[in-house]
Design a protein around this motif. Sequence first.
Motif, mmCIF file in Angstrom:
data_model
loop_
_atom_site.group_PDB
_atom_site.id
_atom_site.type_symbol
_atom_site.label_atom_id
_atom_site.label_comp_id
_atom_site.label_asym_id
_atom_site.label_seq_id
_atom_site.Cartn_x
_atom_site.Cartn_y
_atom_site.Cartn_z
ATOM 1 N N ASP A 63 0.824 -1.208 0.000
ATOM 2 C CA ASP A 63 0.000 0.000 0.000
ATOM 3 C C ASP A 63 0.858 1.258 0.000
ATOM 4 N N ALA A 66 2.242 1.709 -3.392
ATOM 5 C CA ALA A 66 1.202 2.197 -4.310
ATOM 6 C C ALA A 66 1.047 3.709 -4.195
ATOM 7 N N ASP A 67 1.104 4.223 -2.972
ATOM 8 C CA ASP A 67 0.981 5.673 -2.758
ATOM 9 C C ASP A 67 2.143 6.431 -3.380
ATOM 10 N N ASP A 92 -3.147 -3.064 -16.105
ATOM 11 C CA ASP A 92 -3.579 -2.314 -14.925
ATOM 12 C C ASP A 92 -2.684 -1.103 -14.687
ATOM 13 N N LEU A 93 -3.173 -0.182 -13.865
ATOM 14 C CA LEU A 93 -2.341 0.918 -13.408
ATOM 15 C C LEU A 93 -1.462 0.405 -12.270
ATOM 16 N N ALA A 95 -0.339 1.599 -9.447
ATOM 17 C CA ALA A 95 -0.831 1.804 -8.085
ATOM 18 C C ALA A 95 -2.015 0.892 -7.787
ATOM 19 N N ASP A 96 -2.925 0.765 -8.749
ATOM 20 C CA ASP A 96 -4.079 -0.112 -8.549
ATOM 21 C C ASP A 96 -3.643 -1.562 -8.410
ATOM 22 N N PHE A 97 -2.653 -1.958 -9.190
ATOM 23 C CA PHE A 97 -2.155 -3.337 -9.133
ATOM 24 C C PHE A 97 -1.556 -3.636 -7.759
ATOM 25 N N ARG A 99 -2.198 -2.164 -4.922
ATOM 26 C CA ARG A 99 -3.264 -2.190 -3.906
ATOM 27 C C ARG A 99 -4.088 -3.472 -4.004
ATOM 28 N N SER A 100 -4.292 -3.946 -5.216
ATOM 29 C CA SER A 100 -5.053 -5.197 -5.369
ATOM 30 C C SER A 100 -4.272 -6.375 -4.794
ATOM 31 N N GLU A 103 -4.679 -6.234 -1.013
ATOM 32 C CA GLU A 103 -5.992 -6.706 -0.560
ATOM 33 C C GLU A 103 -6.105 -8.221 -0.655
#
Length: 218
Positions: A63, A66-67, A92-93, A95-97, A99-100, A103
């Motif tokens: 995370d 990603a930030d 994917d982007l 940052a989104d990758f 974060r995924s 999760e």
Amino acid sequence: MISKQDDLFTSGAVGLLLRIAVASRNPGAAPLEDELQRLSRFLSDSRATSAAMPPAVLASLLDLLADEVGTEAFETRPAEYRQALARAVGDDLPADFLRSLAELIRSRQFLMYPDMTELPLSDWEATRRFSLTSAFVSSMVTGEYDSVDEALDEILTSEHPDCHERLGDLAGELQRVLYLFRTPAEFDSAFATVMPHVTHARARLLLDAVHAHFAEQH
């Protein structure tokens, strides 16, 4: 110029995770979800490893990374890390990758990872779990020896006298893998595709030889 922080991104859990993610993009490779479960299993089932890098900490680190994507700090990170991330994300982007991934690692699915009979060892997991076993068994079968007994004697003697830690670690690996896969059929099936030279018979012989070495020499 190499930064003191570079190892955070290129080795350890983050570097391993990105290498796994990149490999999962190859045709015929294991799905990323399966590899993440193997990673959670690898990080969780050793007391030493889980204390140093529990999956929840890795998720939090992802995370934070990603930030950082898109900032000036991101551009100062090692090229190896940024290139691996670019190959891993696909469409994917970044940052989104990241974060995924975080999760998924936090989710119950990955905290309750399957055992090795349900989700077999992959190459990277076998290599990191049983590197000493692989190296010693390989020495047994690739050297020019007249017999297995001669091979074992020469291999173990070469470690002597400062062999306590290395052979102790080897014995621990061998005992663990023989406990995990109780029958020769289970054992040989588990290693058939990842380390075919590591067989139940060879592991058993090697463990017995290590025990005999310590009994006779120490």
